[in-house]
Motif scaffolding. Sequence first.
Motif, short mmCIF file in Angstrom:
data_model
loop_
_atom_site.label_atom_id
_atom_site.label_comp_id
_atom_site.label_asym_id
_atom_site.label_seq_id
_atom_site.Cartn_x
_atom_site.Cartn_y
_atom_site.Cartn_z
N VAL A 193 -23.32 -1.52 18.05
CA VAL A 193 -24.08 -3.11 17.83
C VAL A 193 -24.35 -3.20 18.68
N ALA A 194 -23.27 -3.05 19.85
CA ALA A 194 -23.51 -3.59 21.02
C ALA A 194 -22.82 -2.68 22.30
N SER A 195 -23.29 -2.33 23.27
CA SER A 195 -22.92 -1.71 24.91
C SER A 195 -23.14 -2.32 25.70
N GLU A 196 -22.29 -2.03 26.97
CA GLU A 196 -22.58 -2.16 28.02
C GLU A 196 -22.03 -1.13 29.12
N LEU A 197 -22.98 -0.81 29.94
CA LEU A 197 -22.20 0.23 31.63
C LEU A 197 -21.62 -0.58 32.23
N THR A 198 -20.33 -0.41 32.81
CA THR A 198 -20.18 -1.30 33.54
C THR A 198 -19.16 -0.15 35.45
N SER A 199 -18.43 -0.98 35.88
CA SER A 199 -17.76 0.19 36.89
C SER A 199 -16.80 0.78 36.38
N ASN A 200 -15.92 1.02 37.14
CA ASN A 200 -14.24 1.76 36.73
C ASN A 200 -13.38 0.29 36.55
N LYS A 201 -13.72 -0.52 37.73
CA LYS A 201 -12.96 -1.41 38.32
C LYS A 201 -13.25 -2.71 36.70
N ALA A 202 -13.47 -2.97 36.08
CA ALA A 202 -13.97 -3.74 35.01
C ALA A 202 -13.32 -3.79 33.59
N THR A 203 -12.33 -3.94 34.04
CA THR A 203 -10.97 -4.07 32.66
C THR A 203 -11.75 -4.36 30.92
N ASP A 204 -11.59 -3.80 29.94
CA ASP A 204 -11.51 -3.85 28.39
C ASP A 204 -12.02 -5.89 28.12
N ALA A 205 -10.86 -5.50 28.75
CA ALA A 205 -10.88 -7.26 28.26
C ALA A 205 -11.97 -8.18 28.23
N SER A 206 -12.22 -7.92 29.42
CA SER A 206 -13.40 -8.66 30.26
C SER A 206 -14.77 -8.62 29.05
N ARG A 207 -14.86 -7.64 29.21
CA ARG A 207 -16.27 -7.11 28.57
C ARG A 207 -17.03 -7.92 27.20
N VAL A 208 -15.02 -8.34 26.22
CA VAL A 208 -15.93 -9.19 25.12
C VAL A 208 -17.13 -9.62 24.99
N LYS A 209 -16.78 -10.72 25.84
CA LYS A 209 -17.68 -11.30 26.07
C LYS A 209 -18.92 -11.47 26.27
N ARG A 210 -19.40 -10.65 26.65
CA ARG A 210 -20.71 -10.16 26.69
C ARG A 210 -21.23 -8.68 25.15
N LEU A 211 -20.33 -8.64 25.06
CA LEU A 211 -20.38 -7.65 23.95
C LEU A 211 -20.48 -8.23 22.83
N MET A 212 -19.74 -9.53 22.59
CA MET A 212 -20.24 -10.19 21.47
C MET A 212 -21.41 -11.85 21.35
N SER A 213 -21.93 -12.02 22.38
CA SER A 213 -23.03 -12.37 22.93
C SER A 213 -24.28 -11.17 21.74
N LYS A 214 -23.62 -10.34 21.51
CA LYS A 214 -25.12 -9.41 21.35
C LYS A 214 -25.00 -9.01 20.04
N VAL A 215 -23.86 -9.78 19.34
CA VAL A 215 -23.36 -9.64 17.88
C VAL A 215 -23.55 -10.58 17.12
N ASP A 216 -24.99 -10.58 16.37
CA ASP A 216 -25.62 -12.11 15.86
C ASP A 216 -24.87 -12.65 14.12
N LYS A 217 -24.39 -11.23 13.50
CA LYS A 217 -23.34 -12.01 11.91
C LYS A 217 -21.62 -12.09 12.33
N PRO A 218 -21.25 -12.61 11.87
CA PRO A 218 -20.07 -13.13 11.46
C PRO A 218 -19.55 -12.07 10.81
N LEU A 219 -18.27 -12.03 11.29
CA LEU A 219 -17.42 -10.64 11.07
C LEU A 219 -15.82 -10.66 9.74
N THR A 220 -15.90 -9.84 9.56
CA THR A 220 -14.85 -9.73 8.26
C THR A 220 -13.46 -9.69 8.84
N SER A 221 -14.21 -8.43 9.79
CA SER A 221 -12.71 -7.91 10.65
C SER A 221 -13.50 -7.09 11.96
#
Length: 182
Positions: free
Chosen positions: A77-105
């Motif tokens: 549904v969404a993806s992003e390639l970053t440097s090895n220094k990027a933390t996992d949690a820091s990318r959630v905002k960018r990933l969620m900006s690509k998701v258009d539908k509501p989540l059941t979980s």
Amino acid sequence: MFDLLLIDLDVPHHTTFSRRSKSLGKIKYIEQDSLDKYLNLYIDSSGLSTHRNQRKPTKNKSWRKFHMAVDGKVHIVASELTSNKATDASRVKRLMSKVDKPLTSASADSAYDNNQVYSLLSDHLKNKKSKILIPPKKNSIASDKSHPQRNRNIRSRDRYGKRTWIKKSKYNLRNRVENTFL
């Protein structure tokens, strides 16, 4: 791999992929209109080793992180390639900006266990019964400052133990995103 599965298909050599990788362009995503009305979202990242010379790889390999969000049918549904220094949690905002539908979980591993991630994911939930399943870190304690869904996960883990919590909450379905990396 195709030989092991008894599938008769021609597979290009890895050098063919390397030569043509520049012309492949961006990943084409499945149109979200063709998917269900609501999504079960699974988030994770993986490291990708990179080096320039295929014949003599250097000892000091560099690597990058590939962050991915997958739905219940294992569509990216969404993806992003970053440097090895990027933390996992820091990318959630960018990933969620690509998701258009509501989540059941929404599910992710414990690298995503912080209030900011819970808040970002809860903004996309279908309703209050929808769940965010992120295993709490080992020494996590429920508090008034924590997100309510995080507190629920901490209390459930403490009550049942980690293994039983994984089975009862169906957190084990998160392996779908792990299998996508294969």
